[in-house]
Design a protein around this motif. Sequence first.
Motif, PDB file in Angstrom:
ATOM      1  N   ASN A 160     145.243  31.222  20.185  1.00 45.51           N
ATOM      2  CA  ASN A 160     144.642  30.249  19.262  1.00 45.51           C
ATOM      3  C   ASN A 160     143.128  30.205  19.445  1.00 45.51           C
ATOM      4  OD1 ASN A 160     147.130  29.535  18.218  1.00 45.51           O
ATOM      5  ND2 ASN A 160     147.384  27.766  19.551  1.00 45.51           N
ATOM      6  N   GLY A 161     142.680  30.234  20.715  1.00 46.95           N
ATOM      7  CA  GLY A 161     141.251  30.216  20.988  1.00 46.95           C
ATOM      8  C   GLY A 161     140.549  31.467  20.489  1.00 46.95           C
ATOM      9  N   LEU A 162     141.178  32.614  20.678  1.00 46.91           N
ATOM     10  CA  LEU A 162     140.602  33.869  20.198  1.00 46.91           C
ATOM     11  C   LEU A 162     140.499  33.873  18.672  1.00 46.91           C
ATOM     12  CD1 LEU A 162     142.417  36.383  22.578  1.00 46.91           C
ATOM     13  CD2 LEU A 162     139.945  36.042  22.441  1.00 46.91           C
ATOM     14  N   THR A 163     141.537  33.372  18.019  1.00 45.45           N
ATOM     15  CA  THR A 163     141.523  33.299  16.552  1.00 45.45           C
ATOM     16  C   THR A 163     140.384  32.416  16.073  1.00 45.45           C
ATOM     17  OG1 THR A 163     143.915  33.628  16.423  1.00 45.45           O
ATOM     18  CG2 THR A 163     142.848  32.619  14.516  1.00 45.45           C
ATOM     19  N   GLU A 164     140.263  31.237  16.682  1.00 44.28           N
ATOM     20  CA  GLU A 164     139.221  30.282  16.280  1.00 44.28           C
ATOM     21  C   GLU A 164     137.828  30.870  16.477  1.00 44.28           C
ATOM     22  OE1 GLU A 164     137.419  26.039  17.905  1.00 44.28           O
ATOM     23  OE2 GLU A 164     139.497  26.558  18.343  1.00 44.28           O
ATOM     24  N   HIS A 165     137.596  31.494  17.630  1.00 46.97           N
ATOM     25  CA  HIS A 165     136.251  32.008  17.902  1.00 46.97           C
ATOM     26  C   HIS A 165     135.966  33.281  17.121  1.00 46.97           C
ATOM     27  CE1 HIS A 165     134.678  29.213  20.873  1.00 46.97           C
ATOM     28  NE2 HIS A 165     135.922  29.068  21.283  1.00 46.97           N
ATOM     29  N   PHE A 166     136.999  34.044  16.779  1.00 46.55           N
ATOM     30  CA  PHE A 166     136.748  35.212  15.927  1.00 46.55           C
ATOM     31  C   PHE A 166     136.342  34.759  14.532  1.00 46.55           C
ATOM     32  CE2 PHE A 166     137.838  38.560  12.967  1.00 46.55           C
ATOM     33  CZ  PHE A 166     137.149  39.626  13.525  1.00 46.55           C
ATOM     34  N   GLU A 167     136.974  33.701  14.033  1.00 48.49           N
ATOM     35  CA  GLU A 167     136.593  33.172  12.719  1.00 48.49           C
ATOM     36  C   GLU A 167     135.156  32.652  12.733  1.00 48.49           C
ATOM     37  OE1 GLU A 167     139.605  30.280  11.976  1.00 48.49           O
ATOM     38  OE2 GLU A 167     141.117  31.775  11.392  1.00 48.49           O
ATOM     39  N   LEU A 168     134.758  32.005  13.826  1.00 52.78           N
ATOM     40  CA  LEU A 168     133.370  31.546  13.948  1.00 52.78           C
ATOM     41  C   LEU A 168     132.407  32.726  14.002  1.00 52.78           C
ATOM     42  CD1 LEU A 168     133.794  28.647  16.543  1.00 52.78           C
ATOM     43  CD2 LEU A 168     133.225  28.419  14.111  1.00 52.78           C
ATOM     44  N   PHE A 169     132.804  33.781  14.733  1.00 49.82           N
ATOM     45  CA  PHE A 169     131.954  34.971  14.810  1.00 49.82           C
ATOM     46  C   PHE A 169     131.810  35.617  13.431  1.00 49.82           C
ATOM     47  CE2 PHE A 169     131.841  39.613  14.957  1.00 49.82           C
ATOM     48  CZ  PHE A 169     130.606  39.806  15.554  1.00 49.82           C
ATOM     49  N   PHE A 218     136.287  30.090  28.540  1.00 51.90           N
ATOM     50  CA  PHE A 218     137.689  29.761  28.288  1.00 51.90           C
ATOM     51  C   PHE A 218     138.578  30.731  29.071  1.00 51.90           C
ATOM     52  CE2 PHE A 218     141.648  29.816  25.976  1.00 51.90           C
ATOM     53  CZ  PHE A 218     141.815  28.529  25.502  1.00 51.90           C
ATOM     54  N   PRO A 219     138.932  30.389  30.324  1.00 54.16           N
ATOM     55  CA  PRO A 219     139.811  31.273  31.096  1.00 54.16           C
ATOM     56  C   PRO A 219     141.285  30.993  30.781  1.00 54.16           C
ATOM     57  CG  PRO A 219     139.085  29.453  32.471  1.00 54.16           C
ATOM     58  CD  PRO A 219     138.459  29.241  31.128  1.00 54.16           C
ATOM     59  N   ALA A 220     142.100  32.028  30.772  1.00 53.04           N
ATOM     60  CA  ALA A 220     143.523  31.880  30.487  1.00 53.04           C
ATOM     61  C   ALA A 220     144.308  32.915  31.285  1.00 53.04           C
ATOM     62  CB  ALA A 220     143.791  32.063  28.993  1.00 53.04           C
ATOM     63  N   ARG A 221     145.549  32.576  31.588  1.00 55.05           N
ATOM     64  CA  ARG A 221     146.451  33.540  32.211  1.00 55.05           C
ATOM     65  C   ARG A 221     147.251  34.209  31.110  1.00 55.05           C
ATOM     66  NH1 ARG A 221     151.752  32.402  35.949  1.00 55.05           N
ATOM     67  NH2 ARG A 221     152.084  34.566  36.671  1.00 55.05           N
ATOM     68  N   LEU A 222     147.061  35.507  30.967  1.00 60.38           N
ATOM     69  CA  LEU A 222     147.745  36.251  29.914  1.00 60.38           C
ATOM     70  C   LEU A 222     149.205  36.490  30.277  1.00 60.38           C
ATOM     71  CD1 LEU A 222     147.268  37.608  27.174  1.00 60.38           C
ATOM     72  CD2 LEU A 222     146.684  39.710  28.397  1.00 60.38           C
ATOM     73  N   GLY A 223     149.454  36.651  31.579  1.00 62.61           N
ATOM     74  CA  GLY A 223     150.809  36.907  32.055  1.00 62.61           C
ATOM     75  C   GLY A 223     150.748  37.678  33.360  1.00 62.61           C
ATOM     76  N   GLY A 224     151.720  37.468  34.259  1.00 60.29           N
ATOM     77  CA  GLY A 224     151.694  38.160  35.540  1.00 60.29           C
ATOM     78  C   GLY A 224     150.406  37.864  36.273  1.00 60.29           C
ATOM     79  N   LEU A 270     135.401  44.618  29.784  1.00 58.11           N
ATOM     80  CA  LEU A 270     134.621  43.658  29.010  1.00 58.11           C
ATOM     81  C   LEU A 270     134.276  44.244  27.656  1.00 58.11           C
ATOM     82  CD1 LEU A 270     132.979  40.922  29.052  1.00 58.11           C
ATOM     83  CD2 LEU A 270     131.045  42.302  29.863  1.00 58.11           C
ATOM     84  N   SER A 271     134.400  43.431  26.617  1.00 61.67           N
ATOM     85  CA  SER A 271     134.017  43.877  25.280  1.00 61.67           C
ATOM     86  C   SER A 271     133.415  42.708  24.518  1.00 61.67           C
ATOM     87  CB  SER A 271     135.226  44.423  24.522  1.00 61.67           C
ATOM     88  OG  SER A 271     134.834  44.931  23.248  1.00 61.67           O
ATOM     89  N   GLU A 272     132.620  43.025  23.508  1.00 59.38           N
ATOM     90  CA  GLU A 272     131.972  42.010  22.679  1.00 59.38           C
ATOM     91  C   GLU A 272     132.457  42.151  21.245  1.00 59.38           C
ATOM     92  OE1 GLU A 272     127.434  40.625  21.310  1.00 59.38           O
ATOM     93  OE2 GLU A 272     127.720  42.149  22.865  1.00 59.38           O
ATOM     94  N   MET A 273     132.596  41.036  20.544  1.00 57.15           N
ATOM     95  CA  MET A 273     132.953  41.083  19.131  1.00 57.15           C
ATOM     96  C   MET A 273     131.846  41.778  18.354  1.00 57.15           C
ATOM     97  SD  MET A 273     134.657  37.302  18.501  1.00 57.15           S
ATOM     98  CE  MET A 273     136.082  36.792  19.493  1.00 57.15           C
ATOM     99  N   THR A 274     132.242  42.633  17.411  1.00 54.36           N
ATOM    100  CA  THR A 274     131.262  43.398  16.628  1.00 54.36           C
ATOM    101  C   THR A 274     131.505  43.190  15.144  1.00 54.36           C
ATOM    102  OG1 THR A 274     132.609  45.404  16.474  1.00 54.36           O
ATOM    103  CG2 THR A 274     131.223  45.165  18.435  1.00 54.36           C
ATOM    104  N   ALA A 275     130.489  43.535  14.353  1.00 53.54           N
ATOM    105  CA  ALA A 275     130.557  43.318  12.909  1.00 53.54           C
ATOM    106  C   ALA A 275     131.695  44.107  12.266  1.00 53.54           C
ATOM    107  CB  ALA A 275     129.222  43.704  12.268  1.00 53.54           C
ATOM    108  N   GLY A 276     132.097  45.224  12.873  1.00 49.70           N
ATOM    109  CA  GLY A 276     133.156  46.039  12.294  1.00 49.70           C
ATOM    110  C   GLY A 276     134.558  45.552  12.612  1.00 49.70           C
ATOM    111  N   ASP A 277     134.697  44.569  13.470  1.00 49.07           N
ATOM    112  CA  ASP A 277     136.032  44.082  13.848  1.00 49.07           C
ATOM    113  C   ASP A 277     136.669  43.303  12.701  1.00 49.07           C
ATOM    114  OD1 ASP A 277     135.861  45.092  16.444  1.00 49.07           O
ATOM    115  OD2 ASP A 277     134.911  43.273  17.208  1.00 49.07           O
ATOM    116  N   THR A 278     137.970  43.503  12.535  1.00 50.85           N
ATOM    117  CA  THR A 278     138.708  42.763  11.518  1.00 50.85           C
ATOM    118  C   THR A 278     139.597  41.687  12.124  1.00 50.85           C
ATOM    119  OG1 THR A 278     140.492  44.412  11.537  1.00 50.85           O
ATOM    120  CG2 THR A 278     138.704  44.730   9.937  1.00 50.85           C
ATOM    121  N   SER A 279     139.748  41.704  13.455  1.00 48.70           N
ATOM    122  CA  SER A 279     140.543  40.682  14.137  1.00 48.70           C
ATOM    123  C   SER A 279     140.180  40.678  15.618  1.00 48.70           C
ATOM    124  CB  SER A 279     142.041  40.961  13.979  1.00 48.70           C
ATOM    125  OG  SER A 279     142.418  42.098  14.732  1.00 48.70           O
ATOM    126  N   TYR A 280     140.587  39.628  16.313  1.00 54.50           N
ATOM    127  CA  TYR A 280     140.306  39.563  17.752  1.00 54.50           C
ATOM    128  C   TYR A 280     141.093  40.606  18.520  1.00 54.50           C
ATOM    129  CZ  TYR A 280     144.770  37.207  18.627  1.00 54.50           C
ATOM    130  OH  TYR A 280     146.099  36.910  18.733  1.00 54.50           O
TER     131      TYR A 280
END
Length: 308
Positions: A160-169, A218-224, A270-280
């Motif tokens: 949910n956080g990734l979706t929200e911040h990708f929309e802001l980006f 925003f730290p999160a545990r993805l799993g394991g 590590l990666s940064e959101m870029t103009a060519g991205d269509t989703s997080y």
Amino acid sequence: MADLSLFSNEQIAALLSALPDPAFILTRSGRYAAIFGGTDSRYYHDGSGLIGKSIADVLNAEKAAWFQAQITIALASRGLHVVEYPLAADDVKGVGDTGPMETIWFEGRVQPLEYQVMGEDAVLWVASNITASKKLEALLRMQSETDALTGLANRRKLMNGLTEHFELFARYKTPTSVLIFDIDHFKGINDQYGHLAGDKAITTTAEICRYELRAADFPARLGGDEFVVLMPHTASAHAMTISERLRIKIAEGLQALGTLGSGATISGGLSEMTAGDTSYEEVLKRADDALYRAKRDGRNRIIRHEAD
């Protein structure tokens, strides 16, 4: 519908007065014309002093305007209008230290009356205290979004956080970076020392994330043993500095556990959101690819995905 002719005026008045929830008669201009009920003393105070006053006399300007708007909506709809709203001590004029220490939530059921009161259109506003159910709702929501072991955000909350911040980006092009990392040789910790030791390594990692990262991160545990850190308003060059500090601090924390953590480290991408991205997902995939490169290159390192 009850046959009111079976009851005397005194009996009807007694019935209305016995209502557990308070029922207000409010005119279009926001004047309290009458109040009935409110006998449930666990939730309500005596509201008889409100009669004759206006909403603006009782509530601060912003809250009074909101109530006034709900009356207008109900009268225009000519039907039942249901709203939920909070009231805090600073919403009510003259309450001071005698008011509630915490915000109280209400459900308001606002019904237009078919006749005028005090020469104005009017509504019946029944207020029910729903604070307990709101607290339960908030608790259940927190539990559904929190990793039980670490107390960090879980996978659902992360997405949910990734979706929200990708929309802001996408809208504002605000730089945003994503770090994904895991504990090196974690399977070996579980195999050699047991799953409780593995859990300790995970919780220690989470505690260091909470302590070392910035308030906006925003730290999160993805799993394991896998974690993700979302870094809003942060370009990858700055995010790399933060990630390197986190890598060092986590290694120190794990190694402080003694034999369990001897030589324990993390690897990350590590990666940064870029103009060519269509989703997080594209950002997360690049960070994940960089994590695997860090593993191949000898672990205990953060690799930044360079833009093409």
